[in-house]
Design an enzyme around this catalytic site. Structure first.
Site, PDB file in Angstrom:
ATOM      1  N   SER A 107       0.838  -1.196   0.000  1.00  0.00           N
ATOM      2  CA  SER A 107       0.000   0.000   0.000  1.00  0.00           C
ATOM      3  C   SER A 107       0.879   1.255   0.000  1.00  0.00           C
ATOM      4  O   SER A 107       1.798   1.385   0.811  1.00  0.00           O
ATOM      5  CB  SER A 107      -0.878  -0.034   1.233  1.00  0.00           C
ATOM      6  OG  SER A 107      -1.650   1.116   1.247  1.00  0.00           O
ATOM      7  N   GLY A 108       0.593   2.133  -0.919  1.00  0.00           N
ATOM      8  CA  GLY A 108       1.347   3.396  -0.999  1.00  0.00           C
ATOM      9  C   GLY A 108       2.589   3.285  -1.859  1.00  0.00           C
ATOM     10  O   GLY A 108       3.368   4.230  -1.960  1.00  0.00           O
ATOM     11  N   THR A 112      -1.548   2.440  -8.089  1.00  0.00           N
ATOM     12  CA  THR A 112      -2.636   3.143  -8.781  1.00  0.00           C
ATOM     13  C   THR A 112      -2.059   4.206  -9.713  1.00  0.00           C
ATOM     14  O   THR A 112      -2.515   4.343 -10.856  1.00  0.00           O
ATOM     15  CB  THR A 112      -3.580   3.768  -7.744  1.00  0.00           C
ATOM     16  OG1 THR A 112      -3.972   2.738  -6.859  1.00  0.00           O
ATOM     17  CG2 THR A 112      -4.784   4.367  -8.392  1.00  0.00           C
ATOM     18  N   ASN A 157      -1.220   5.427   3.126  1.00  0.00           N
ATOM     19  CA  ASN A 157      -1.424   6.110   1.847  1.00  0.00           C
ATOM     20  C   ASN A 157      -2.669   6.989   1.939  1.00  0.00           C
ATOM     21  O   ASN A 157      -3.718   6.526   2.395  1.00  0.00           O
ATOM     22  CB  ASN A 157      -1.604   5.039   0.753  1.00  0.00           C
ATOM     23  CG  ASN A 157      -1.749   5.647  -0.631  1.00  0.00           C
ATOM     24  OD1 ASN A 157      -1.758   6.865  -0.788  1.00  0.00           O
ATOM     25  ND2 ASN A 157      -1.860   4.785  -1.625  1.00  0.00           N
ATOM     26  N   SER A 160      -5.442   5.454  -0.612  1.00  0.00           N
ATOM     27  CA  SER A 160      -5.230   4.014  -0.705  1.00  0.00           C
ATOM     28  C   SER A 160      -6.430   3.332  -1.351  1.00  0.00           C
ATOM     29  O   SER A 160      -7.580   3.585  -0.979  1.00  0.00           O
ATOM     30  CB  SER A 160      -5.001   3.476   0.709  1.00  0.00           C
ATOM     31  OG  SER A 160      -4.784   2.110   0.635  1.00  0.00           O
ATOM     32  N   SER A 161      -6.136   2.495  -2.347  1.00  0.00           N
ATOM     33  CA  SER A 161      -7.236   1.756  -2.990  1.00  0.00           C
ATOM     34  C   SER A 161      -7.657   0.662  -2.020  1.00  0.00           C
ATOM     35  O   SER A 161      -6.820  -0.123  -1.591  1.00  0.00           O
ATOM     36  CB  SER A 161      -6.766   1.130  -4.297  1.00  0.00           C
ATOM     37  OG  SER A 161      -5.916   1.997  -4.978  1.00  0.00           O
ATOM     38  N   GLY A 387      -1.213  -5.078  -2.687  1.00  0.00           N
ATOM     39  CA  GLY A 387      -0.064  -5.969  -2.591  1.00  0.00           C
ATOM     40  C   GLY A 387      -0.079  -6.722  -1.288  1.00  0.00           C
ATOM     41  O   GLY A 387      -0.985  -6.569  -0.456  1.00  0.00           O
ATOM     42  N   GLU A 389       0.255  -7.842   2.256  1.00  0.00           N
ATOM     43  CA  GLU A 389       0.037  -6.952   3.388  1.00  0.00           C
ATOM     44  C   GLU A 389       0.370  -7.687   4.683  1.00  0.00           C
ATOM     45  O   GLU A 389      -0.168  -8.752   4.953  1.00  0.00           O
ATOM     46  CB  GLU A 389      -1.426  -6.506   3.397  1.00  0.00           C
ATOM     47  CG  GLU A 389      -1.607  -5.143   3.999  1.00  0.00           C
ATOM     48  CD  GLU A 389      -2.958  -4.544   3.610  1.00  0.00           C
ATOM     49  OE1 GLU A 389      -2.994  -3.639   2.787  1.00  0.00           O
ATOM     50  OE2 GLU A 389      -3.977  -4.989   4.143  1.00  0.00           O
TER      51      GLU A 389
HETATM   52  N1  LIG Z   1       5.155   8.122 -10.051  1.00  0.00           N
HETATM   53  C1  LIG Z   1       4.805   8.879  -9.029  1.00  0.00           C
HETATM   54  N2  LIG Z   1       5.147  10.166  -9.016  1.00  0.00           N
HETATM   55  C2  LIG Z   1       4.809  10.967  -7.995  1.00  0.00           C
HETATM   56  N3  LIG Z   1       4.126  10.558  -6.932  1.00  0.00           N
HETATM   57  C3  LIG Z   1       3.763   9.280  -6.859  1.00  0.00           C
HETATM   58  C4  LIG Z   1       4.070   8.385  -7.914  1.00  0.00           C
HETATM   59  N4  LIG Z   1       3.576   7.214  -7.577  1.00  0.00           N
HETATM   60  C5  LIG Z   1       2.971   7.350  -6.368  1.00  0.00           C
HETATM   61  N5  LIG Z   1       3.078   8.599  -5.947  1.00  0.00           N
HETATM   62  C6  LIG Z   1       2.580   9.129  -4.660  1.00  0.00           C
HETATM   63  O1  LIG Z   1       2.322   8.115  -3.783  1.00  0.00           O
HETATM   64  C7  LIG Z   1       0.977   8.094  -3.380  1.00  0.00           C
HETATM   65  C8  LIG Z   1       0.507   6.690  -3.268  1.00  0.00           C
HETATM   66  O2  LIG Z   1       0.436   6.090  -4.528  1.00  0.00           O
HETATM   67  P1  LIG Z   1      -0.729   5.081  -4.936  1.00  0.00           P
HETATM   68  O3  LIG Z   1      -2.031   5.529  -4.482  1.00  0.00           O
HETATM   69  O4  LIG Z   1      -0.559   4.763  -6.364  1.00  0.00           O
HETATM   70  O5  LIG Z   1      -0.319   3.841  -4.102  1.00  0.00           O
HETATM   71  P2  LIG Z   1      -0.904   2.376  -4.203  1.00  0.00           P
HETATM   72  O6  LIG Z   1       0.240   1.482  -4.445  1.00  0.00           O
HETATM   73  O7  LIG Z   1      -2.011   2.348  -5.176  1.00  0.00           O
HETATM   74  O8  LIG Z   1      -1.425   2.162  -2.742  1.00  0.00           O
HETATM   75  P3  LIG Z   1      -2.686   1.355  -2.264  1.00  0.00           P
HETATM   76  O9  LIG Z   1      -2.320  -0.072  -2.340  1.00  0.00           O
HETATM   77  O10 LIG Z   1      -2.863   1.822  -0.908  1.00  0.00           O
HETATM   78  O11 LIG Z   1      -3.774   1.721  -3.180  1.00  0.00           O
HETATM   79  C9  LIG Z   1       0.242   8.851  -4.436  1.00  0.00           C
HETATM   80  O12 LIG Z   1      -0.918   9.436  -3.907  1.00  0.00           O
HETATM   81  C10 LIG Z   1       1.269   9.861  -4.869  1.00  0.00           C
HETATM   82  O13 LIG Z   1       1.238  10.930  -3.961  1.00  0.00           O
HETATM   83 MG   LIG Z   2      -3.933   2.146  -5.106  1.00  0.00          MG
END
Ligand SMILES: Nc1ncnc2c1ncn2[C@@H]1O[C@H](COP(=O)(O)OP(=O)(O)OP(=O)(O)O)[C@@H](O)[C@H]1O
Ligand SMILES: [Mg+2]
Length: 1110
Positions: A107-108, A112, A157, A160-161, A387, A389
């Site tokens: 997560s984070g 996404t 996050n 977070s999805s 992912g 957890e």
């Molecule tokens: N390529 C990137 N460039 C800039 N910031 C990023 C990038 N990727 C992620 N982030 C930052 O990290 C935060 C978390 O990313 P994201 O929501 O994609 O995580 P995730 O892997 O989908 O987490 P979760 O499993 O909780 O959904 C985003 O809100 C953004 O602020």
């Molecule tokens: Mg996500």
């Protein structure tokens, strides 16, 4: 020419982990860190992309970057998510291979975001057009909608999805997007009713309350204040950098773009509001008479409002919260619910309501983005699933178990597909397949999903078993059945190994996942697996007068009562994961492994332990090993030859044969053992990264040498060019200089020549001149001599001739004299009588003739005053001469007069008359000759002063002047105007113009003037006439001559007499009244400026002293 670059150029650390040497966890970590610190967030493991979350925006997602990566080979540029997206898209479009992009990470970690980057890249590079753009826009805009309902702020996050998402994007044969299908997995619905500390509920609740207008909130019976709702955690309601109100507008807009109708949006919002209301319903215990506990709703207002929103009869819902009906075949048993059960029912309803709404949303979006037409489409699937957890404190529950199971399955498919792909490539390339050693996690999957003794199967069994079923009984079952399993650990299992393991609590079990050990707390497993919603509630929902609610609870339809137990959550999940896996297996996988650099959501921080942990459970080392098990590196022959051709003389600079042969020649030329590489059909395979680095190193050195060589040649070429230029210039310069010097020399020679020439010519000329002169002198001498000679001759001759002539003349004279003498002797008697007179007449005639002709040419000028006259030539012509002079003078006077005009004539007549009167008689006269007679000196007609006077005058004024009237008493003068007309003389006052005296001309007898140069005159009047009363006038004037001349003329004509007497004498008498006074003029000594003075001497004498003119 296109510049060929490679992943290997300008590398920070190693761009592809497969090339890491030596390969260890530490070097892996170090490489990641090194790259991360240089903003290189992407690294490859073969075709897998590792993505580090930068936690800040980097300038590497620009349209220019998209263009840079478009249509480039995967290893051509530095690692980037776009390279993977491009590879997948091109493979889909050009090779008709369905693709899936699997994004994993905790997560984070950025899953996404990565999925959105992939989608946006594909959207940017695929076809364009109105319809295509609409589809793209709908696909992209589905994200904000799903994120609003399915994402929440967690401690890890802010966005977070809380659900797994798999989206299939469908393309036509050209690669234009046609539509898509979204599948969702296991929404974390427990979040609706309860959130861990520091976390929030799903975004949509906060967005609705912050962003909706007052009016819509009122319609939904909501308050803007979060604190009014039990389901909303308050401590972290506001999130830094998250603008809920703006996001609400974005979501509304996105829903509109995706195709939601306005009433659908309203229904969705009503359901969201209903969930919030539901959370506010509270229960209190109420004891019944039969002793059973019952619950009662504390405050029915929220219930009422919720029922109004959903169109449910309040009593129906109230009852559903108080009773539970169990139906079994023919029986129907109703039991009351205690407070805890009522709360459980409420929360279950809220969770179900929300999760079903979410599923409905996904279905609705799918309806909108569904591809039209039934033909088979090319598909690109994007999987963004949570992912692995692990909660460190062992607080892992059913959800984590499910999630980790999913990841386990993904890992398995990864291994399977990677190995399969590897294997397929070897077969394709004709390389011998060697078995690869790796850890296969199929055994763990089996532990969970085995239909007989898998954990999920046992859980289901427990849930379905009649009798008391608790989490403990479930754990017992596990302990019995899985005790021997290598990856299962529990204190109570029969496996004595863990009896003393205190890190393993009694209520927990541990599974050794491929990514690490995870401790699960058994509590809640049964409940969550059952996912029970009392039938009374679903039926109450079905009764709702709300279109959407009715759709969401189809099992509440009494007509379709299904007495079977609903499917358990675990079963459903397993089934959907199974479907997903089967789906993924049919596609070409592309992996993005997201890694989170730190726990603080901060940029620039790289926490070693955290990353190490992730790379372990993501199995990245495994990944590299699998990849390296065969050959670490492979490359098509063409780019390989292009890159390393400089390492062998035979391939450098050009290899003209086939690329493979070139590479073979190249490799055989290098000191690399033959087992280090194999030649496939289209690629060369290199076993060890070391070999590749060796090649790279040699290439680097070679490039340096080549650079030196190129530099050398270039410098040589440049210098030569420079030299040739100099040479050329020098020739030009020297040519010009020589020309200049020659010109100078030539000019010098020319001028010297000219000088010499001129000297020579001068000398020659002088020589010639001398000769000529000499000759001339000779000639002259001859001439002179001859002249002299001729002169002498001539003179002699002349003398002779003269002598001869004299002699002849003397002879003639003598002869004439002789003849004369003879004749005279003969005619003497006749000559004396006639010849004398004739000779005299002839002589006189000749003299006269000569005189007249001479006079004609010596006549004087035509001016009458010219006194010249030629002198008299002969005395006897004296009379004639003076007569001719007189005639000539008269003739020229006549000529002169004939030019006169009438006026001039009159003036001359007057002048003539004046002359007749005064010439030689009055000394004043000569001075008047030159003065013209003006007459009207006063300009009487023009002068306004005399206007009256001029009118009073009857006749034309012939003369007007100022005169002095002499006073007889003292001889002093008084100024008077003197006017003369043809009939009278008028005296008037000078100032006023008044007439003092008017004398008719006939009354004038005479005028007396002196002989001297004075201006005095006396007008003598006829005695007895009217004008003579005051006596005569004694006047003086400067224009005396003119006045008297005019008076004389007029007086003569007016009085009709012969002429008026002008008396000129120095003494005359003047009659003053009765006395006669004598006016005497004497010559005086000039004093007081030569003026004439008049004095009264006595009664009878006025003496006028006139200064002498001499
Ligand atoms: N390529 C990137 N460039 C800039 N910031 C990023 C990038 N990727 C992620 N982030 C930052 O990290 C935060 C978390 O990313 P994201 O929501 O994609 O995580 P995730 O892997 O989908 O987490 P979760 O499993 O909780 O959904 C985003 O809100 C953004 O602020
Ligand atoms: Mg996500």
């Amino acid at each position: 020419m296109e510049v060929k670059t490679s992943l290997l150029d300008n590398m920070i650390g190693v761009g592809d982990m497969v090339l890491l040497e030596p390969l260890s966890e530490d070097s892996f970590l170090e490489n990641l860190k090194n790259r991360f610190e240089h903003n290189e967030i992407y690294t490859y493991i073969g075709s897998v992309v590792i993505s580090m979350n930068p936690y800040r925006s980097l300038p590497i997602f620009t349209p220019e970057k998209v263009e840079e990566y478009r249509n480039r080979n995967f290893y051509e540029l530095s690692p980037h998510i776009y390279a993977l997206a491009d590879e997948a898209y091109r493979s889909l479009r050009d090779q008709d291979k369905d693709q899936c992009i699997l994004i994993t990470g905790e997560s984070g970690a950025g899953k996404t975001e990565a999925s959105k980057l992939v989608m946006s890249y594909v959207a940017a590079v695929c076809g364009k057009g109105q319809e295509v753009n609409k589809v793209k826009e709908q696909l992209l805009q589905s994200n904000p909608v799903l994120e609003a309902f399915g994402n929440a702020k967690t401690v890890r996050n802010d966005n977070s999805s809380r659900f797994g998402k798999y989206m299939d994007i469908e393309f036509d044969f050209k690669g234009d997007p046609l539509g898509g299908v979204i599948s969702n997995y296991l929404l974390e619905k427990s979040r609706v009713v309860k959130q861990p500390r520091g976390e929030r509920n799903f975004h949509v609740f906060y967005q609705l309350l912050s962003g909706a207008s007052d009016e819509s909130l009122k319609k939904l019976k909501l308050h803007r204040d979060f604190s009014k709702y039990n389901y909303l955690s308050l401590d972290s309601a506001a999130v830094n950098g998250l603008d809920d109100a703006a996001n609400f507008r974005t979501v509304r807009n996105a829903m509109q773009i995706v195709g939601f109708m306005e009433d659908e949006v309203q229904s969705v919002m009503e359901l969201v509001a209903a969930v919030l209301k539901l959370g506010n319903i509270e229960f209190k215990p109420d004891s019944r008479s039969n002793g059973s506990d019952e619950s009662r709703i504390k405050d029915k207002n929220d219930l009422k409002e919720m029922c109004e929103l959903l169109g449910i009869e309040q009593s129906v819902l109230e009852r559903a919260f108080s009773y539970r009906t169990v139906e079994a075949k023919l029986e129907k048993v109703s039991t009351t619910l205690n407070v805890a059960q009522a709360y459980y029912a409420r929360d279950a309803l809220a969770k179900n309501l929300y999760s079903r709404l979410f599923s409905w949303l996904v279905t609705r979006i799918n309806e909108s983005i569904k591809a039209q037409g039934k033909t088979r489409h090319k598909v690109m699937g994007v999987l963004d699933i949570y992912g692995f957890e692990i909660f460190e404190d062992g607080d892992n529950s059913f959800e984590q178990f499910i999630i980790n199971y999913c990841n386990e399955k993904l890992q398995q498919i990864f291994i399977e597909l990677t190995l399969r792909e590897e294997q397929e490539e070897y077969i394709r390339e004709g390389i011998e397949w060697t078995n690869i050693e790796y850890f296969n996690n199929a055994v763990i999957c089996d532990l969970i999903e085995n239909n007989q003794n898998g954990i999920l199967a046992m859980l289901d069994e427990e849930c379905l078993r009649p009798g008391t079923v608790t989490d403990e009984t479930f754990l017992d079952k596990l302990n019995t059945i899985c005790a021997e399993h290598l990856h299962f650990e529990s204190r109570l299992s029969k496996n004595s190994k863990f009896l003393t393991d205190h890190s393993l609590p009694h209520s927990c079990f541990r599974i050794q996942h491929y990514a690490g050990k995870v401790l699960y707390r058994a509590e809640g497993f049964v409940d969550k697996n059952n996912d029970l919603l009392y039938r009374d509630l679903s039926q109450a929902m079905y009764k709702a007068n709300h279109k959407l609610i009715k759709q969401l609870f189809p099992e509440g339809n009494p007509a379709k009562v299904n007495l079977k137990r609903p499917l358990t959550a675990g079963f459903q999940f397993k089934a959907s994961v199974g479907t997903l896996m089967r789906n993924l297996q049919t596609k070409n996988p592309n992996y993005i492994r997201c890694i989170k650099p730190n726990d603080k959501k901060a940029s620039h921080i790289f926490t070693d332990s955290l990353v190490r942990h992730q790379l372990r459970y993501l199995g990245l080392m495994e990944n590299v090993r699998v990849r390296r098990a065969g050959y670490a590196f492979r490359q098509p022959y063409e780019p390989c030859l292009e890159r390393y051709k400089m390492l062998c003389k035979r391939t450098w600079p050009h290899w003209l044969g086939p690329a493979r042969e070139g590479v073979e020649v190249l490799m055989s030329d290098l000191p690399v053992p033959a087992e280090e590489f194999s030649f496939g059909r289209s690629k060369i395979f290199i076993r060890n990264p070391r070999t590749l680095f060796f090649l790279e190193e040699r290439r680097r050195q070679c490039l340096q040498d080549l650079a030196t060589l190129i530099q050398k040649i270039y410098r040589g070429w440049k210098c030569r060019g420079h030299f040739l230029l100099l040479k050329k210039s020098q020739i030009v310069v020297s040519a010009w200089y020589r020309r200049y010097a020659q010109q100078k020399k030539y000019q010098k020679i020319k001028s010297a020549t000219t000088v010499v020439q001129s000297y020579t010519r001068g000398w020659q000329a002088r020589k010639l001149l001398r000769e000529l002169k000499y000759q001339k002198r000779c000639v002259e001498a001859v001439t002179t001599i001859s002249a002299f000679w001729h002169g002498t001759q001539a003179r002699r001759e002349l003398r002779r001739l003269k002598e001869e002539a004299r002699r002849k003349h003397a002879v003639a004279v003598i002869w004439a004299y002789w003849q004369g003498l003879k004749i005279r002797r003969e005619y003497r008697k006749f000559f004396r009588a006639n010849a004398g007179k004739k000779i005299y007449d002839f002589t006189i005639q000749r003299i006269m003739q000569k005189y007249f002709l001479g006079l004609k040419s010596t006549l004087p000028s035509m001016s009458p005053i010219d006194k010249n006259w030629p002198a008299r030539p002969y005395l006897f012509l004296g009379g004639v001469h003076s007569e001719l002079r007189r005639i000539f003078h008269l003739w020229r006077c006549k000529k002169y007069r004939s030019q006169f005009t009438e006026e001039k004539k009159a003036v001359y007549e007057e002048k003539l008359e004046a002359s007749e009167l005064f010439k030689d008689k009055k000394a004043l006269y000569p001075s008047s000759v030159s003065q013209p007679f003006k007459g009207d000196y006063l300009e009487i007609n023009k002068n306004p002063k005399y206007q009256k006077l001029s009118i009073a005058m009857e006749d034309k004024v012939l003369l007007a002047d100022v005169v002095n009237k002499i006073n007889r008493a003292n001889g002093k003068g008084t100024a008077r105007l003197f006017l003369l007309t043809k009939n009278s003389v008028v005296l008037a006052d000078q100032k006023t113009g008044q007439v003092k005296a008017s004398v008719p001309l006939p009354d004038l007898t005479s005028v007396s003037v002196s002989t001297q140069s004075d201006g005095f005159f006396a007008l003598k009047l006829k005695e007895g006439s009217a004008s003579a009363v005051k006596g005569d006038f004694l006047l003086s004037s400067e224009h005396l001559i003119e006045i008297i001349t005019k008076i004389h003329r007029m007086g003569t004509t007016a009085a009709d007499r012969e002429q008026l007497d002008i008396d000129i004498s120095d003494e005359f008498l003047v009659q003053f009244k009765h006395d006669k006074v004598c006016v005497k003029f004497i010559q005086g000594v000039p004093k007081n400026g030569n003026s004439v003075s008049c004095k009264r001497k006595n009664n009878r004498l006025l003496e006028v002293s006139v200064p002498s003119t001499a």
